[in-house]
Scaffold this active site. Sequence first.
Site, mmCIF file in Angstrom:
data_model
loop_
_atom_site.group_PDB
_atom_site.id
_atom_site.type_symbol
_atom_site.label_atom_id
_atom_site.label_comp_id
_atom_site.label_asym_id
_atom_site.label_seq_id
_atom_site.Cartn_x
_atom_site.Cartn_y
_atom_site.Cartn_z
ATOM 1 N N LYS A 1 0.862 -1.176 0.000
ATOM 2 C CA LYS A 1 0.000 0.000 0.000
ATOM 3 C C LYS A 1 0.894 1.220 0.000
ATOM 4 C CE LYS A 1 -4.405 1.007 0.045
ATOM 5 N NZ LYS A 1 -5.526 0.277 -0.583
ATOM 6 N N ASP B 1 -6.924 4.392 -4.615
ATOM 7 C CA ASP B 1 -7.644 4.162 -3.352
ATOM 8 C C ASP B 1 -8.312 5.510 -3.060
ATOM 9 O OD1 ASP B 1 -7.861 2.148 -0.936
ATOM 10 O OD2 ASP B 1 -7.436 4.041 0.023
HETATM 11 P P1 NDP Z 1 -13.015 7.681 -2.894
HETATM 12 O O1 NDP Z 1 -11.981 8.685 -2.607
HETATM 13 O O2 NDP Z 1 -13.525 7.513 -4.270
HETATM 14 O O3 NDP Z 1 -14.286 7.912 -1.946
HETATM 15 C C1 NDP Z 1 -14.174 7.901 -0.566
HETATM 16 C C2 NDP Z 1 -15.523 8.204 0.046
HETATM 17 O O4 NDP Z 1 -15.457 8.024 1.451
HETATM 18 C C3 NDP Z 1 -15.952 9.648 -0.168
HETATM 19 O O5 NDP Z 1 -17.345 9.727 -0.189
HETATM 20 C C4 NDP Z 1 -15.372 10.342 1.066
HETATM 21 O O6 NDP Z 1 -16.047 11.542 1.410
HETATM 22 C C5 NDP Z 1 -15.603 9.282 2.128
HETATM 23 N N1 NDP Z 1 -14.566 9.425 3.168
HETATM 24 C C6 NDP Z 1 -13.231 9.349 2.985
HETATM 25 N N2 NDP Z 1 -12.585 9.538 4.137
HETATM 26 C C7 NDP Z 1 -13.538 9.755 5.048
HETATM 27 C C8 NDP Z 1 -13.510 10.017 6.429
HETATM 28 N N3 NDP Z 1 -12.359 10.121 7.103
HETATM 29 N N4 NDP Z 1 -14.694 10.149 7.068
HETATM 30 C C9 NDP Z 1 -15.868 10.036 6.395
HETATM 31 N N5 NDP Z 1 -15.950 9.803 5.077
HETATM 32 C C10 NDP Z 1 -14.814 9.659 4.430
HETATM 33 O O7 NDP Z 1 -12.417 6.290 -2.330
HETATM 34 P P2 NDP Z 1 -12.862 4.807 -2.679
HETATM 35 O O8 NDP Z 1 -14.325 4.749 -2.924
HETATM 36 O O9 NDP Z 1 -11.937 4.287 -3.685
HETATM 37 O O10 NDP Z 1 -12.510 4.054 -1.306
HETATM 38 C C11 NDP Z 1 -13.457 3.885 -0.253
HETATM 39 C C12 NDP Z 1 -13.000 2.750 0.661
HETATM 40 O O11 NDP Z 1 -12.899 1.540 -0.100
HETATM 41 C C13 NDP Z 1 -11.638 2.925 1.318
HETATM 42 O O12 NDP Z 1 -11.658 2.311 2.591
HETATM 43 C C14 NDP Z 1 -10.706 2.137 0.405
HETATM 44 O O13 NDP Z 1 -9.522 1.715 1.059
HETATM 45 C C15 NDP Z 1 -11.610 0.956 0.071
HETATM 46 N N6 NDP Z 1 -11.244 0.209 -1.120
HETATM 47 C C16 NDP Z 1 -11.182 0.819 -2.341
HETATM 48 C C17 NDP Z 1 -10.882 0.100 -3.461
HETATM 49 C C18 NDP Z 1 -10.932 0.696 -4.827
HETATM 50 O O14 NDP Z 1 -10.874 -0.084 -5.784
HETATM 51 N N7 NDP Z 1 -11.068 1.994 -4.980
HETATM 52 C C19 NDP Z 1 -10.507 -1.338 -3.371
HETATM 53 C C20 NDP Z 1 -10.705 -1.914 -2.067
HETATM 54 C C21 NDP Z 1 -11.031 -1.137 -0.982
HETATM 55 P P3 NDP Z 1 -15.327 12.951 1.068
HETATM 56 O O15 NDP Z 1 -15.433 13.078 -0.421
HETATM 57 O O16 NDP Z 1 -16.105 13.948 1.822
HETATM 58 O O17 NDP Z 1 -13.903 12.814 1.541
#
Ligand code: NDP
Length: 449
Positions: free
Chosen positions: A130, A170
């Site tokens: 990571k 991510d």
């Molecule tokens: P994005 O950046 O596309 O979206 C993240 C989302 O989560 C946004 O809506 C964001 O809101 C919210 N968010 C982020 N940090 C916080 C926080 N501290 N508190 C509350 N809300 C938060 O990321 P992804 O959708 O790619 O990733 C989401 C999760 O999925 C993560 O845990 C990631 O590790 C996991 N994941 C992702 C993969 C992928 O293929 N993308 C693969 C496997 C796991 P805001 O816009 O307001 O920050």
Amino acid sequence: MNGTIKARIESIFDQVIKRNPGEPEFHQAVREVIETLGPVLEKHPEYAEYKIIERICEPERQIIFRVPWQDDKGEVQINRGFRVGFNSALGPYKGGLRFHPSVTLGTIKFLGFEQTFKNALSGMPIGGAKGGSDFDPKNKSEGEVMRFCQSFMTELYRHIGELTDVPAGDIGVGTREIGFLFGQYKRITNRYESGVITGKSPAWGGALVRKEATGYGAVYFAREMLKVRGIDMEGKTAVVSGSGNVAIYAIEKLQEYGVKVVACSDSAGFIYDPNGLNLDTIKQIKEVERGRISAYQAIHRDSTYTAGGNIWNVPCDIALPCATQNELDEESARTLVANGCIAVSEGANMPTTPGGIKVFQDAGISYGPGKAANAGGVATSALEMQQNASRDAWTFEYTDQKLQTIMRDIHRDCYETAKEYGMANNYVAGANIVGLKRVAVAMLAFGII
Ligand code: NDP
């Protein structure tokens, strides 16, 4: 679990805390895994003899670097970059990059540790890693994001390669950022090495379905968990936290299966739409305008927006936490159970706290941990690597079929293994044991390295 093994596990955990001070998320991820390993250590004394668990808890390499860049006002900004190669027993390091102000070395280590088990579970030939930075892409211009990505890659390029370490996206890293990163890698190395990074646009070497894979995969996993209980998803109600890449495509697949998704969120608050969320509006706000989810309410007047608040208070049958770690605590888990929730499938990494997991398990609802339920993303990244290696491009339908098969297999392996080790329906134990055994076989074969 016999006393010797219990003491050994406690001593490994004490060592992890001592050697990695101030990294609570990493400690949490390690504890969640090693607590479930007693039965497998009893069956495999060679794991203790060769210190497999101790070695798995120690990253193979950790790179920390300065990332200087200039903002639009000409001011110099300094961020910190990380890349942690956790375990390369099964293949090149593989895992995403996270750009978020909360990122620390401990965050990256928890994610890299989880990734090792997840990648093994996916059945693909990839190790665990990571990376990321404390850079916040929010409210930055396109030029600022590009200059940051170029500076980040100017150091990272020397540590990665299609056979060495293959980053992806991510939180905060989507196709736009992957484009800037890949462009800079290509420029520095003088190589069009498509397989060095995944999550690329299909227009320049990316795989169809990669964008959708994590969200779709979490829904496929939920469907499998319900299927073994003889329950159909159609007609159920769901709540999905987040509104980023994972959340959007989880909502899309749930809706396709006839599930009514009534709420989603971002870090500022959540929307509730009793009519079911309009996904076109969410995509427009989040993917096109890069705006806030609160904007939904002005378009859909029946919906409500709650600033802050707790999305898990919204009653649902199925919950998909798809935002970030520790977003669903013990109290939220109790509320979900009290409101009749029957399944939780984690799109995010470690979104449920240990207390929350215990509530779900005690209540006997289906609980799919992230390292199993969201493995569809990295599995499809491995499919992207396969296509890059053979200079091929598969259709959406073909790739999606492969993803569905992978998620079915992951579910079956976790389910059957938990049963075999006397912990029926415990997907946490099933996932950890399957992952460990696959990594251990290779580590034992390679000797003490
Ligand atoms: P994005 O950046 O596309 O979206 C993240 C989302 O989560 C946004 O809506 C964001 O809101 C919210 N968010 C982020 N940090 C916080 C926080 N501290 N508190 C509350 N809300 C938060 O990321 P992804 O959708 O790619 O990733 C989401 C999760 O999925 C993560 O845990 C990631 O590790 C996991 N994941 C992702 C993969 C992928 O293929 N993308 C693969 C496997 C796991 P805001 O816009 O307001 O920050």
